[in-house]
Each structure stands twice: as structure tokens, then as C-alpha cells.
Enzyme design. Structure first.
Site, PDB file in Angstrom:
ATOM      1  N   LYS A 144       0.919  -1.255  -0.081  1.00 41.99           N
ATOM      2  CA  LYS A 144      -0.013  -0.198  -0.090  1.00 41.99           C
ATOM      3  C   LYS A 144       0.809   1.251   0.039  1.00 41.99           C
ATOM      4  O   LYS A 144       0.600   2.287  -0.900  1.00 41.99           O
ATOM      5  CB  LYS A 144      -0.882  -0.089   1.101  1.00 41.99           C
ATOM      6  CG  LYS A 144      -1.848   1.217   1.157  1.00 41.99           C
ATOM      7  CD  LYS A 144      -2.249   1.513   2.695  1.00 41.99           C
ATOM      8  CE  LYS A 144      -1.139   2.174   3.240  1.00 41.99           C
ATOM      9  NZ  LYS A 144      -1.396   3.191   4.483  1.00 41.99           N
TER      10      LYS A 144
ATOM     11  N   ASP B 238      -6.013   0.505   1.123  1.00 40.88           N
ATOM     12  CA  ASP B 238      -6.101   0.699   2.586  1.00 40.88           C
ATOM     13  C   ASP B 238      -7.307  -0.166   2.946  1.00 40.88           C
ATOM     14  O   ASP B 238      -8.364  -0.520   2.349  1.00 40.88           O
ATOM     15  CB  ASP B 238      -5.563   2.063   3.049  1.00 40.88           C
ATOM     16  CG  ASP B 238      -6.903   2.937   2.841  1.00 40.88           C
ATOM     17  OD1 ASP B 238      -8.030   2.446   2.304  1.00 40.88           O
ATOM     18  OD2 ASP B 238      -6.972   4.201   3.161  1.00 40.88           O
TER      19      ASP B 238
END
Length: 218
Positions: free
Chosen positions: A124, A142
Site C-alpha cells: 500500500k 487501505d
């Protein structure tokens, strides 16, 4: 995959999210690519608002990779102690700074494989940095993106990577960065993990979560 909304409804989803969240953008404060990288590492399992409260002092003291590489982790801990996991994060930002200096001349690399070699940098974080710092088309997943994409029915992924792959497959590459921000803002402001505010959501007519939880057809 089951209960995925049809491809022809995806433009409607994106345009509705644009109308609901015209301010959607990266919410972290930073001045350089290095500072963005550090801020994203610090933001894991805590809010951007909390990170933005500690980074002004942190970046004033250690504005570059070279400066952070020479920092005492205990001093970094003291500056960022109000955010979650601050001890581990302090160690990681000092270690990643050392690696940036030793392996990349103090510069943030623009390749995914090099970014994820840095301490504290996962998939991420690497995708956020590539998108925000280098303008590369990426979708960083996320908890908000994972939840909202699955609830709406854009994807039916069981892991962040599956959601990332699903979104990239269904959205035009030119919309990947924007979609990332839109889904995050929608998760923060409307589609909360607990008690999502469905009545005020503009996506009621297309969202599979709303349809299933209200026994309506879609």
C-alpha cells in the site's frame, strides 16, 4: 465472483463519488518525496490527521533522508509518540533513511520492487508513493478502499491485493489514482466500518451492500 455490479454502472459510481467528494486528494502534509514516504509509513494504523500533527516538527528537525539517517530513533520516538506504533515507526523511518542514503543517493526510488525493500514499506505504501510522488497509475488499497470497493460491488476481493487487481481490471488506468482517493474519502465520511450512513449516500441506487441490507432489488 458474485454480486458484482455491471461494468456499465461503474462510470455512474465514479461520477457520483466525484460529486460527493470533490475535495478527495491525498490528506497527508509533505513537501518532498522523502517526506511523503515518511508520512505514509507513519500513517499505518493511525489517521492522517494524527500524522499531520507530528510531521511539522519531525520534518523541521529531519527534512531529508541524510538528516533522518543520522537521527537518534529515541528522538524520533519522542516527536511522534502520539501516533500508534510510534516505537516501531521511529525505527523504520531511520532505517529506511539509511537505506535510501546507502542504496539510492538519498532519493526515493520510483520502482515498486525497490520501495518495498525499504523498512516499513509494504504494498500500500509503495503504491501511494508511486502515485502521489511520481504520478504513476496505481491503486493503493487501505482498509477504506477494501471495505468500500467490496460493499459497493466494484470488487469481491478477499484480500487487499485481490481488491487492487479487481479495481485495476475494471477501471480505466487514467482513473486509478482518483478512484483511490474517492474510495478513501467515501469510507471516511460516509461508508464507515460501523454504522455506514446509507440514507445520505448517493450510491444507494447501485450499492450492493445497501440493496442486500434493505432487501431491495438492484
Amino acid at each position: 465472483m458474485k454480486n458484482i455490479i455491471s461494468d456499465n454502472r461503474i462510470p455512474e459510481v465514479i461520477s457520483t463519488l466525484e460529486e460527493m467528494h470533490p475535495e478527495a486528494a491525498c490528506a497527508l502534509d509533505f513537501g518532498t518525496r522523502f517526506q511523503l514516504l515518511v508520512a505514509v509509513v507513519l500513517s499505518a494504523q493511525t489517521t492522517d490527521v494524527s500524522v499531520n500533527k507530528v510531521t511539522p516538527e519531525l520534518f523541521a528537525r529531519y527534512p531529508t533522508a541524510e538528516a533522518m539517517a543520522d537521527a537518534d530513533p529515541l528522538d524520533v520516538q519522542e516527536i511522534i509518540r502520539t501516533i500508534g506504533l510510534y516505537k516501531n515507526k521511529a525505527g523504520n523511518v531511520v532505517k529506511l533513511s539509511k537505506k535510501l542514503v546507502s542504496d539510492h543517493g538519498g532519493e526515493v526510488p520510483d520502482e515498486f520492487d525497490e520501495l518495498v525493500k525499504l523498512p516499513g514499506v509494504g504494498r500500500k505504501t509503495a503504491n501511494v508513493v508511486l502515485a502521489e510522488a511520481f504520478g504513476k497509475a496505481r491503486i493503493a488499497v487501505d482498509t477504506h478502499v477494501f471495505r468500500v470497493a467490496n460493499r459497493i460491488g466494484l470488487t469481491d476481493g478477499k484480500s487487499p491485493e485481490e481488491v487492487e487487481e479487481g479495481l485495476m481490471a475494471r477501471l480505466p488506468e487514467s482513473q486509478w489514482i482518483e478512484a483511490h482517493h474517492l474510495l478513501i474519502f467515501h469510507g471516511r465520511k460516509v461508508c464507515h466500518a460501523r454504522n455506514p450512513e446509507c440514507p445520505k449516500c448517493g450510491l444507494k441506487g447501485v450499492c450492493r451492500y445497501f440493496a442486500e441490507s434493505h432487501d431491495s432489488s438492484w
